[in-house]
Design a protein around this motif. Structure first.
Motif, PDB file in Angstrom:
ATOM      1  N   ASP A  75       0.815  -1.213   0.044  1.00 41.02           N
ATOM      2  CA  ASP A  75      -0.077   0.010   0.024  1.00 41.02           C
ATOM      3  C   ASP A  75       0.686   1.280   0.001  1.00 41.02           C
ATOM      4  O   ASP A  75       0.439   2.281   0.339  1.00 41.02           O
ATOM      5  CB  ASP A  75      -1.049  -0.022   1.189  1.00 41.02           C
ATOM      6  CG  ASP A  75      -0.419  -0.572   2.622  1.00 41.02           C
ATOM      7  OD1 ASP A  75       0.853  -0.844   2.610  1.00 41.02           O
ATOM      8  OD2 ASP A  75      -1.164  -0.444   3.449  1.00 41.02           O
ATOM      9  N   GLU A 122       2.924   3.572  -2.840  1.00 40.66           N
ATOM     10  CA  GLU A 122       3.170   3.823  -3.983  1.00 40.66           C
ATOM     11  C   GLU A 122       4.600   3.761  -4.418  1.00 40.66           C
ATOM     12  O   GLU A 122       5.386   4.511  -3.701  1.00 40.66           O
ATOM     13  CB  GLU A 122       2.734   5.245  -4.590  1.00 40.66           C
ATOM     14  CG  GLU A 122       1.136   5.266  -4.385  1.00 40.66           C
ATOM     15  CD  GLU A 122       0.477   6.778  -4.779  1.00 40.66           C
ATOM     16  OE1 GLU A 122       1.288   7.451  -5.210  1.00 40.66           O
ATOM     17  OE2 GLU A 122      -0.687   6.745  -4.511  1.00 40.66           O
ATOM     18  N   GLN A 144       6.470   7.124  -4.474  1.00 44.74           N
ATOM     19  CA  GLN A 144       6.682   7.604  -3.079  1.00 44.74           C
ATOM     20  C   GLN A 144       7.927   7.180  -2.644  1.00 44.74           C
ATOM     21  O   GLN A 144       8.728   7.512  -2.098  1.00 44.74           O
ATOM     22  CB  GLN A 144       5.489   7.241  -2.222  1.00 44.74           C
ATOM     23  CG  GLN A 144       4.403   8.063  -2.301  1.00 44.74           C
ATOM     24  CD  GLN A 144       4.699   9.353  -1.474  1.00 44.74           C
ATOM     25  OE1 GLN A 144       4.921   9.386  -0.055  1.00 44.74           O
ATOM     26  NE2 GLN A 144       3.987  10.781  -1.869  1.00 44.74           N
TER      27      GLN A 144
END
Length: 338
Positions: free
Chosen positions: A126, A128, A131
């Motif tokens: 979860d 990204e 990121q």
């Protein structure tokens, strides 16, 4: 696995740094794969890169010491992507990973990169990939400047809160329960506060050293992400506890910078030198610490602040923006499809 690999890859590369790295980056559609791609050494992983992000170390080292690199050379250390093959038993093909390569290898601005054990960790489902691509240098640098030296309840001052390392630093300090004061320009005050900063000093409207002296606050840790001059350190005894530590990560491989650092270390306190412990933190890849940061990201305690995303063809524009020194957080470059 070697038989499944293409014979070439796409990469953003440079052969000259004349006029700046940003003016010389070009996409090479026929770049050779990393030398160790088809025969991985022990504890190494071949990654297909999804995203990368530029850091000041890329252009500072390459423009200052271009002779160290075989041409054409590929910049960038940070990456996120998926495992192609690995000699690490806990990493499986297709598994999302992130981390950084080790200088002088760089090479993350290409479709494939070979990474060592300490610079390659699993990416939680979860979080990204874009990121995670931002964590490699700045996220880990912030961690290594703060976590080993601070504890819950400590007061931390971060000089330069709106850049890549600063935005991670504010959040990491808050994640371990610290009170955070930071600096930035007026337009970024709200950003720093949104990341958790308890107090923000606008360096354009007030003198930072004077403001710190006036406040009367005694900090447990001072982190200088800017180190434009050593003034913040010379005056640290006014706002840093005797047991505190002054840490910097910034600098350019230049005579002026090296002279400033040497002066800090060599000038004794009894002759008017610094009166607090000074430390220059040099980043070292650490898989366990990457995992810790990823857990914070998964929990929503830490995130990368991404100003803009670029395509591989526009990597030069990303470096041009980075060089302005006014980036809010990080710049991300999309390297290949996921």
């Amino acid at each position: 696995m070697a038989a499944d690999l293409p014979s070439t890859m796409r990469a953003s590369q440079w052969s000259s740094v004349s006029g700046g790295l940003e003016k010389n980056l070009k996409v090479n559609d026929q770049a050779p794969l990393p030398k160790k791609a088809s025969s991985l050494p022990a504890e190494h992983t071949l990654v297909k890169v999804s995203y990368s992000t530029p850091n000041p170390i890329d252009f500072k080292v390459m423009e200052t010491l271009p002779f160290l690199f075989s041409k054409p050379a590929t910049p960038c250390l940070d990456y996120s992507g998926k495992v192609v093959s690995s000699t690490l038993p806990h990493l499986k093909p297709g598994e999302p990973v992130f981390g950084k390569t080790e200088p002088p290898a760089f090479g993350a601005l290409s479709e494939y990169v070979v990474v060592g054990k300490q610079g390659c960790v699993p990416l939680p489902n979860d979080v990204e990939p874009k990121q995670a691509a931002c964590v490699g240098v700045t996220g880990l640098t912030a961690y290594q400047c703060i976590v080993p030296f601070a504890k819950a309840g400590d007061k931390i001052f971060i000089n330069g809160g709106s850049g890549g390392t600063g935005t991670f630093g504010i959040q990491i300090a808050k994640a371990i329960g610290c009170h955070v004061t930071t600096t930035c320009s007026g337009p970024n005050v709200d950003l720093c506060k949104s990341l958790g900063a308890d107090q923000v000093i606008d360096y354009r409207s007030e003198d930072v050293v004077a403001s710190l002296k006036r406040s009367g606050t005694q900090y447990d840790l001072v982190i200088d992400n800017v180190f434009a001059t050593p003034d913040l350190y010379w005056n640290a005894h006014h706002y840093l506890k005797p047991s505190g530590r002054f840490i910097t990560i910034a600098g350019t491989p230049s005579f002026q910078f090296l002279f400033s650092v040497l002066k800090v270390f060599a000038w004794p306190a009894r002759l008017g030198g610094g009166q607090r412990k000074f430390q220059f933190v040099t980043l070292a890849a650490n898989a366990e610490q990457y995992v810790h940061i990823a857990k914070w990201m998964q929990e929503g305690k830490v995130k990368a602040v991404i100003e803009q995303e670029f395509e591989l063809e526009d990597a030069g524009k990303a470096f041009e923006r980075l060089k302005t020194g006014r980036t809010r957080g990080k710049l991300v470059i999309k390297v290949a499809g996921e």
